[in-house]
Motif scaffolding. Structure first.
Motif, mmCIF file in Angstrom:
data_model
loop_
_atom_site.group_PDB
_atom_site.id
_atom_site.type_symbol
_atom_site.label_atom_id
_atom_site.label_comp_id
_atom_site.label_asym_id
_atom_site.label_seq_id
_atom_site.Cartn_x
_atom_site.Cartn_y
_atom_site.Cartn_z
ATOM 1 N N VAL A 154 36.679 -15.769 9.666
ATOM 2 C CA VAL A 154 37.307 -16.514 10.768
ATOM 3 C C VAL A 154 36.305 -17.453 11.436
ATOM 4 C CG1 VAL A 154 39.023 -14.725 11.173
ATOM 5 C CG2 VAL A 154 36.888 -14.683 12.475
ATOM 6 N N GLY A 155 35.127 -17.608 10.811
ATOM 7 C CA GLY A 155 34.166 -18.577 11.291
ATOM 8 C C GLY A 155 33.065 -18.044 12.181
ATOM 9 N N ALA A 156 32.941 -16.738 12.314
ATOM 10 C CA ALA A 156 31.918 -16.159 13.187
ATOM 11 C C ALA A 156 30.527 -16.333 12.583
ATOM 12 C CB ALA A 156 32.199 -14.684 13.428
ATOM 13 N N SER A 157 29.570 -16.576 13.440
ATOM 14 C CA SER A 157 28.179 -16.693 13.002
ATOM 15 C C SER A 157 27.575 -15.303 12.815
ATOM 16 C CB SER A 157 27.363 -17.456 14.046
ATOM 17 O OG SER A 157 27.250 -16.676 15.235
ATOM 18 N N THR A 158 26.380 -15.259 12.250
ATOM 19 C CA THR A 158 25.689 -13.981 12.065
ATOM 20 C C THR A 158 25.489 -13.271 13.398
ATOM 21 O OG1 THR A 158 24.539 -14.798 10.100
ATOM 22 C CG2 THR A 158 23.573 -12.899 11.219
ATOM 23 N N VAL A 159 25.080 -14.024 14.405
ATOM 24 C CA VAL A 159 24.859 -13.442 15.735
ATOM 25 C C VAL A 159 26.166 -12.909 16.318
ATOM 26 C CG1 VAL A 159 24.171 -13.943 18.112
ATOM 27 C CG2 VAL A 159 22.831 -14.853 16.201
ATOM 28 N N GLU A 160 27.257 -13.641 16.132
ATOM 29 C CA GLU A 160 28.566 -13.203 16.650
ATOM 30 C C GLU A 160 29.062 -11.962 15.925
ATOM 31 O OE1 GLU A 160 30.366 -17.521 18.092
ATOM 32 O OE2 GLU A 160 30.526 -16.912 15.984
ATOM 33 N N ILE A 161 28.853 -11.916 14.609
ATOM 34 C CA ILE A 161 29.239 -10.726 13.835
ATOM 35 C C ILE A 161 28.442 -9.516 14.328
ATOM 36 C CG2 ILE A 161 29.234 -9.646 11.548
ATOM 37 C CD1 ILE A 161 29.528 -12.499 10.374
ATOM 38 N N ALA A 162 27.152 -9.709 14.513
ATOM 39 C CA ALA A 162 26.285 -8.625 14.975
ATOM 40 C C ALA A 162 26.744 -8.105 16.334
ATOM 41 C CB ALA A 162 24.839 -9.121 15.057
ATOM 42 N N ALA A 163 27.086 -9.010 17.231
ATOM 43 C CA ALA A 163 27.523 -8.599 18.569
ATOM 44 C C ALA A 163 28.832 -7.827 18.501
ATOM 45 C CB ALA A 163 27.682 -9.824 19.462
ATOM 46 N N GLU A 164 29.764 -8.286 17.664
ATOM 47 C CA GLU A 164 31.065 -7.616 17.573
ATOM 48 C C GLU A 164 30.954 -6.213 16.994
ATOM 49 O OE1 GLU A 164 35.498 -8.384 15.664
ATOM 50 O OE2 GLU A 164 34.204 -10.061 16.196
ATOM 51 N N LEU A 165 30.041 -6.037 16.062
ATOM 52 C CA LEU A 165 29.901 -4.738 15.381
ATOM 53 C C LEU A 165 28.766 -3.884 15.949
ATOM 54 C CD1 LEU A 165 30.432 -5.853 11.673
ATOM 55 C CD2 LEU A 165 32.109 -4.884 13.254
ATOM 56 N N SER A 166 28.121 -4.369 17.000
ATOM 57 C CA SER A 166 26.988 -3.654 17.613
ATOM 58 C C SER A 166 25.873 -3.395 16.607
ATOM 59 C CB SER A 166 27.469 -2.333 18.241
ATOM 60 O OG SER A 166 28.426 -2.573 19.244
ATOM 61 N N LEU A 167 25.557 -4.428 15.843
ATOM 62 C CA LEU A 167 24.477 -4.370 14.868
ATOM 63 C C LEU A 167 23.443 -5.436 15.224
ATOM 64 C CD1 LEU A 167 26.609 -4.251 11.578
ATOM 65 C CD2 LEU A 167 25.510 -2.309 12.701
ATOM 66 N N SER A 168 22.275 -5.362 14.601
ATOM 67 C CA SER A 168 21.306 -6.436 14.773
ATOM 68 C C SER A 168 21.657 -7.563 13.802
ATOM 69 C CB SER A 168 19.893 -5.931 14.483
ATOM 70 O OG SER A 168 19.737 -5.668 13.103
ATOM 71 N N ALA A 169 21.217 -8.774 14.144
ATOM 72 C CA ALA A 169 21.473 -9.914 13.257
ATOM 73 C C ALA A 169 20.805 -9.694 11.898
ATOM 74 C CB ALA A 169 20.962 -11.196 13.906
ATOM 75 N N LYS A 170 19.640 -9.048 11.889
ATOM 76 C CA LYS A 170 18.942 -8.767 10.635
ATOM 77 C C LYS A 170 19.769 -7.836 9.742
ATOM 78 C CE LYS A 170 14.656 -6.882 8.720
ATOM 79 N NZ LYS A 170 13.342 -6.261 9.013
ATOM 80 N N THR A 171 20.387 -6.827 10.352
ATOM 81 C CA THR A 171 21.223 -5.895 9.577
ATOM 82 C C THR A 171 22.406 -6.629 8.967
ATOM 83 O OG1 THR A 171 20.595 -4.018 10.958
ATOM 84 C CG2 THR A 171 22.643 -3.808 9.716
ATOM 85 N N ARG A 173 22.540 -9.826 8.188
ATOM 86 C CA ARG A 173 22.019 -10.664 7.101
ATOM 87 C C ARG A 173 21.737 -9.828 5.843
ATOM 88 N NH1 ARG A 173 19.501 -13.550 11.414
ATOM 89 N NH2 ARG A 173 17.669 -12.183 11.347
ATOM 90 N N ASN A 174 21.212 -8.620 6.035
ATOM 91 C CA ASN A 174 20.954 -7.737 4.887
ATOM 92 C C ASN A 174 22.250 -7.349 4.187
ATOM 93 O OD1 ASN A 174 18.195 -7.775 5.292
ATOM 94 N ND2 ASN A 174 18.157 -5.872 6.473
ATOM 95 N N HIS A 175 23.289 -7.026 4.977
ATOM 96 C CA HIS A 175 24.595 -6.690 4.388
ATOM 97 C C HIS A 175 25.151 -7.872 3.604
ATOM 98 C CE1 HIS A 175 25.523 -2.660 5.724
ATOM 99 N NE2 HIS A 175 25.221 -2.947 6.979
ATOM 100 N N LEU A 176 25.045 -9.060 4.188
ATOM 101 C CA LEU A 176 25.564 -10.246 3.508
ATOM 102 C C LEU A 176 24.800 -10.514 2.216
ATOM 103 C CD1 LEU A 176 26.168 -12.608 6.561
ATOM 104 C CD2 LEU A 176 27.910 -11.694 5.018
ATOM 105 N N SER A 177 23.489 -10.349 2.255
ATOM 106 C CA SER A 177 22.679 -10.567 1.060
ATOM 107 C C SER A 177 23.070 -9.602 -0.059
ATOM 108 C CB SER A 177 21.198 -10.395 1.410
ATOM 109 O OG SER A 177 20.396 -10.579 0.263
ATOM 110 N N ARG A 178 23.272 -8.330 0.295
ATOM 111 C CA ARG A 178 23.693 -7.340 -0.714
ATOM 112 C C ARG A 178 25.081 -7.679 -1.251
ATOM 113 N NH1 ARG A 178 20.908 -3.622 2.660
ATOM 114 N NH2 ARG A 178 22.827 -3.152 3.812
#
Length: 201
Positions: A154-171, A173-178
């Motif tokens: 839906v167009g969310a950025s990495t930072v927005e995804i992290a905030a919604e799921l209570s994760l770090s932006a690095k986590t 990015r790691n999920h997306l890379s995998r």
């Protein structure tokens, strides 16, 4: 007579199911419900042989109610109603291993056949759901990876995804890379396209 319970929150659909099943020889609708909270108490009272349950039954969802019903009345076979093409709902329905899976859009004759078959202890998967079910079985993504891709879609950025799921932006990015490696995607948009086309989201 096959004692049948119908649990469907859409009034017109429920009424249609009840009317049609009631007219069928050998099938007796012993209860009709629009909310999941009422299902197990009603089933305990009327002891149906088959329960036809919509996967989206409020408030907690038909899958959770089906799990509770199986624990209380293991002799009652469950038929789950799922929207055609709704892979998320189908995944929830499959998780409880109902004896029957059928689309809400199926001809009523198919539902009758399904009720009779599961009452005899045989499993049924609606042909319209079989392709989606195979795709779900073959889905290589974890639940978290699916969740992240759905939000990204839906167009969310990495930072927005992290905030919604209570994760770090690095986590994230790691999920997306995998995810990219797992499904052979070049980038985020490619991953969303591949997962959507294969009904993994």
């Amino acid at each position: 007579m096959i004692r049948t319970l119908v649990a469907e929150h859409v009034h017109l659909l429920r009424m249609g199911l009840v009317v049609y099943l009631t007219r069928e020889p050998g099938i007796d609708v012993v209860a009709e419900l629009e909310e999941g909270d009422l299902l197990v108490p009603a089933a305990s009272e009327v002891t149906p042989e088959v329960a036809v349950i919509d996967v989206d039954l409020p408030p907690a969802g038909g899958a959770s109610v089906a799990t509770e019903l199986r624990a209380k009345l293991p002799e009652c076979a469950t038929v789950m109603l799922v929207g055609r093409g709704d892979s998320c709902a189908l995944s929830r329905a499959m998780a409880v291993q109902p004896l029957g899976l059928i689309t809400r859009e199926a001809p009523v004759e198919r539902l009758t056949w399904c009720v009779r078959r599961v009452a005899a202890g045989r499993s049924v998967v609606d042909p319209d759901l079989a392709r989606t079910a195979r795709a779900i079985d073959e889905n290589p993504l974890t639940r978290r990876e699916q969740e992240i891709l759905r939000i990204a879609a839906v167009g969310a950025s990495t930072v927005e995804i992290a905030a919604e799921l209570s994760l770090s932006a690095k986590t994230v990015r790691n999920h997306l890379s995998r995810t990219f490696d797992r499904i052979g995607a070049r980038n985020r948009m490619d991953a969303i396209r591949i997962a959507s086309e294969r009904e993994w989201l």
